[in-house]
Motif scaffolding. Structure first.
Motif, PDB file in Angstrom:
ATOM      1  N   ILE A 415       0.842  -1.207   0.000  1.00  0.00           N
ATOM      2  CA  ILE A 415       0.000   0.000   0.000  1.00  0.00           C
ATOM      3  C   ILE A 415       0.872   1.250   0.000  1.00  0.00           C
ATOM      4  O   ILE A 415       0.571   2.238  -0.702  1.00  0.00           O
ATOM      5  N   LEU A 416       1.980   1.239   0.770  1.00  0.00           N
ATOM      6  CA  LEU A 416       2.888   2.385   0.772  1.00  0.00           C
ATOM      7  C   LEU A 416       3.482   2.604  -0.611  1.00  0.00           C
ATOM      8  O   LEU A 416       3.575   3.742  -1.097  1.00  0.00           O
ATOM      9  N   ALA A 418       2.178   1.862  -3.413  1.00  0.00           N
ATOM     10  CA  ALA A 418       1.135   2.367  -4.311  1.00  0.00           C
ATOM     11  C   ALA A 418       0.764   3.818  -4.008  1.00  0.00           C
ATOM     12  O   ALA A 418       0.107   4.477  -4.827  1.00  0.00           O
ATOM     13  N   ASN A 419       1.180   4.321  -2.849  1.00  0.00           N
ATOM     14  CA  ASN A 419       0.812   5.683  -2.442  1.00  0.00           C
ATOM     15  C   ASN A 419       2.034   6.582  -2.259  1.00  0.00           C
ATOM     16  O   ASN A 419       2.029   7.519  -1.453  1.00  0.00           O
ATOM     17  N   GLY A 420       3.082   6.277  -2.985  1.00  0.00           N
ATOM     18  CA  GLY A 420       4.252   7.151  -2.957  1.00  0.00           C
ATOM     19  C   GLY A 420       5.064   7.075  -1.689  1.00  0.00           C
ATOM     20  O   GLY A 420       5.812   8.012  -1.380  1.00  0.00           O
ATOM     21  N   ARG A 422       3.948   6.965   1.559  1.00  0.00           N
ATOM     22  CA  ARG A 422       3.343   7.494   2.792  1.00  0.00           C
ATOM     23  C   ARG A 422       1.825   7.432   2.670  1.00  0.00           C
ATOM     24  O   ARG A 422       1.251   7.564   1.586  1.00  0.00           O
ATOM     25  N   ILE A 423       1.173   7.220   3.804  1.00  0.00           N
ATOM     26  CA  ILE A 423      -0.292   7.140   3.818  1.00  0.00           C
ATOM     27  C   ILE A 423      -0.781   7.440   5.221  1.00  0.00           C
ATOM     28  O   ILE A 423      -0.105   7.145   6.220  1.00  0.00           O
ATOM     29  N   GLU A 427      -6.377   5.694   6.960  1.00  0.00           N
ATOM     30  CA  GLU A 427      -6.670   5.203   5.610  1.00  0.00           C
ATOM     31  C   GLU A 427      -6.036   3.828   5.400  1.00  0.00           C
ATOM     32  O   GLU A 427      -6.628   2.940   4.773  1.00  0.00           O
ATOM     33  N   LEU A 428      -4.830   3.656   5.940  1.00  0.00           N
ATOM     34  CA  LEU A 428      -4.176   2.344   5.862  1.00  0.00           C
ATOM     35  C   LEU A 428      -5.007   1.285   6.582  1.00  0.00           C
ATOM     36  O   LEU A 428      -5.228   0.182   6.058  1.00  0.00           O
ATOM     37  N   GLN A 431      -8.105   0.410   4.463  1.00  0.00           N
ATOM     38  CA  GLN A 431      -7.840  -0.425   3.289  1.00  0.00           C
ATOM     39  C   GLN A 431      -7.553  -1.877   3.670  1.00  0.00           C
ATOM     40  O   GLN A 431      -8.064  -2.809   3.046  1.00  0.00           O
ATOM     41  N   THR A 460       5.150   5.709   7.237  1.00  0.00           N
ATOM     42  CA  THR A 460       6.207   5.682   6.229  1.00  0.00           C
ATOM     43  C   THR A 460       7.142   4.518   6.551  1.00  0.00           C
ATOM     44  O   THR A 460       7.024   3.873   7.586  1.00  0.00           O
TER      45      THR A 460
END
Length: 641
Positions: A415-416, A418-420, A422-423, A427-428, A431, A460
């Protein structure tokens, strides 16, 4: 008696079957001749044995007229004063004399004397006194009455063909036919030789010749082949004998010359078919079993399942019969499906999941698997088989469903990415918990440990190297001796089975293992893996060490790490209990220190302090407090003592 050559041989002398009334029943007066001279010929093995067989059953149609004539002559000569209705009760039961088949001359003679209707009340002597009735006419009337007395049951064509063949055999060949060729348990050549009064070699010659005759007869007998084709057509490759016979009643017709039913004769004549435990099979039970397996394998799902309805359609059988057939062959029938592979726990699990059609927990799978297996057996089988995968934290499914569950820490990494990188933490959590059965608290824990860090609500990757959560000085069972360090643990059943196990974070730091950084150490028994899984270090299996040392559950050992030329070396060393002597010396021995038995008493305190990662100058009370803080109460008590 004299007459047509061979006519006397045309009446079978086989035991009577339950197809019709015997000659003695339809012609009561024959009983007076049972023990006398042979009425039909002098070359039969057992004189007059034919009287006990079903009337007409063993006589080919072309010889029946001659047999009836001979019997009528006996009656004419020796029973002239017996009333015809008494002598031939079954002929007169129908009271229809038009079907007697008399010639026109005899019918006119009887009608002209007004005797046709009153025929039953007359005797042969009385008929002989009528005008136009001579001996030939009397013989014709007698033969017609004998023929009319024979049961008018409709003959089974296949039976008639076989009976015709058997009637043409000599008594000796008929004996061999039933004793050797048609018998379920054939008599030996020696036994047959004794029975017939000939040598074993002669029996073998006769047997071989007769078998050739039987084969030729069967392959040229149209009705017998047709009846056999009914059985062979049903065996595709197996069928229930009862159902097939119900649809073709002729198969259960008695064959008097064989003393068997027609289907029993056919399976001994036709190599294409056999009957085993009331199942008609194609060629043999083993051949049928192989064909069933081949057919099911083609139709099966990847998990080895075939719907019973589909199997029944393929075999051309009723559904209930198909289920009975498959159960008879040893297959497992599960929820209207047949399982063609059930020998291993892996196959049983695959079938259970395929039938469920959705992921299941280990407990649910265990409850459905037959025979019963342990939870650990179920779990180990799924872990080792690529057909299975975790659908979420607690449930397993088939990988062909697209099941793909990865550990939480790997989900976070994906997930990180896919999101550059950081998230937001919430939200993490949303998901991960939306896609899998994972608790929010677990996601938050993983997001703040190992290779990840949560700062101000944002997750991160950790930029700095991993730091152990506990220092060696605060880690229970972790000791050192110079550059050697040891961790004390207890052998459990999991170790003996080959399972990996967790290591303290301080030990992981000493070994150098961390997130995305596994370590492989040399040992006397080959490479030893130390991995990082999720949020902690794990040691690979030490089963080979346990086997080598003869360890059992409950034994205490040290995992020992020794500096070498290329890095640390790994070993497993049994704990040797120290008894007697100074309490501090015993405490030092409990850490695995090699000098515990030989160090001077004045050096023991410093060695013990260093063993538990304290400065050598630490006094014993402080060492005792440190041990108690580590949870090592027994060592602390020794130091205090």
């Amino acid at each position: 008696m004299s007459g047509s050559p061979g006519a006397a041989e045309k009446v079978t002398t086989q035991p009577r079957a339950a197809m019709g009334r015997s000659w003695l029943e339809i012609l009561p007066w024959l009983g007076a001749h049972r023990a006398g001279p042979s009425l039909l010929g002098d070359d039969v093995l057992i004189p007059n044995a034919w009287m006990s067989t079903p009337a007409g059953a063993g006589v080919p149609p072309e010889f029946l007229g001659e047999v009836c004539r001979r019997i009528a002559v006996v009656f004419l000569d020796q029973h002239r004063d017996m009333g015809l209705a008494v002598a031939f009760p079954f002929a007169f039961a129908a009271a229809d004399f038009e079907d007697l088949g008399l010639s026109a001359k005899v019918r006119i003679a009887l009608a002209g004397n007004g005797s046709m209707a009153a025929l039953g009340g007359l005797t042969m002597r009385e008929l002989a006194g009528l005008p136009g009735i001579g001996r030939a006419a009397l013989a014709e009337i007698g033969a017609a009455l004998v023929r009319a007395s024979i049961p008018a049951e409709t003959a089974v064509p296949a039976v008639a063909e076989f009976e015709s063949f058997a009637a043409g055999l000599t008594d000796r060949d008929r004996f061999l036919l039933t004793a050797r060729i048609l018998a379920a348990k054939p008599m030996t050549l020696v036994s047959c030789g004794i029975e017939l009064g000939i040598s074993r070699e002669r029996v073998n010659q006769l047997d071989s010749r007769l078998r050739t005759q039987v084969r030729t007869m069967f392959h040229t007998a149209r009705e017998l082949r047709r009846a056999a084709d009914v059985l062979a057509g049903a065996a595709r490759p197996m069928a229930a004998l009862t159902r097939v016979c119900a649809g073709a009643p002729e198969l259960t017709a008695p064959v008097p010359a064989a003393g068997l039913l027609l289907w029993q004769v056919l399976i001994r004549l036709d190599d294409r078919i056999d009957v085993v435990d009331d199942w008609i099979v194609d060629t043999s039970i083993e051949a049928a079993r192989q064909r069933v397996q081949k057919i099911l394998t083609v139709a099966a799902t990847p998990e080895g399942l075939v719907e019973i309805d589909a199997a029944a359609e393929t075999f051309g059988l009723p559904v209930a019969e198909t289920e009975q057939l498959l159960t008879y062959l040893g297959y497992r029938v599960l929820d209207a499906h047949v399982l063609i592979r059930s020998a291993s726990v892996h196959d049983a699990i695959a079938a259970v999941l395929a039938l469920a059609g959705e992921p299941m927990t280990v407990a649910e799978i265990q409850a459905a698997v037959i025979p019963r297996r342990s939870v650990s057996s179920i779990r180990n089988a799924m872990v080792a088989d690529e057909r299975f995968g975790k659908a979420d934290r607690t449930r397993w499914g088939l990988t062909r469903w697209g099941t793909r569950y990865v550990p939480i820490h790997r989900q976070i990494g994906e997930i990180l990415d896919a999101n550059g990188g950081r998230i937001e933490l919430e939200e993490l959590v949303r998901q991960v918990t939306h896609s899998f059965d994972v608790r929010a608290v677990s996601v938050r824990t993983y997001a703040a440990t190992g290779e990840y860090v949560t700062t101000a609500g944002v997750v991160t990757r950790r930029e700095r190297s991993y730091a152990p959560r506990k220092s060696p000085a605060k880690t229970r069972g972790l000791y050192r001796e110079g550059e050697v360090f040891r961790w004390r643990t207890t052998i459990a059943a999991a170790h003996l089975k080959g399972s990996a196990f967790n290591l303290p974070s301080a030990l992981a730091g000493l070994v150098g293992v961390g997130p995305n950084h596994p370590v492989e150490l040399p040992s006397r028994l080959g490479p030893q893996a130390v991995l990082w899984v999720s949020v902690q270090a794990r040691c690979g299996t030490i089963k080979r060490f346990a086997d080598d040392l003869g360890l059992a559950a409950g034994d205490e050992v040290f995992l020992e790490f020794t500096p070498g030329a290329t890095g640390l070396r790994f070993d497993v060393v049994p704990v040797v209990a120290a008894t007697g002597g100074d309490t501090v010396r015993r405490a030092l021995a409990a850490t695995g220190h090699s000098g515990a038995a030989r160090l001077p008493k004045g050096e023991l305190a410093a060695a013990l302090a260093e063993a538990v990662w304290l400065p050598a100058a630490t006094d014993l009370p402080a060492v005792g407090r440190a041990l108690r803080a580590r949870g090592e109460t027994e060592l602390a008590d020794l130091v205090a003592g």
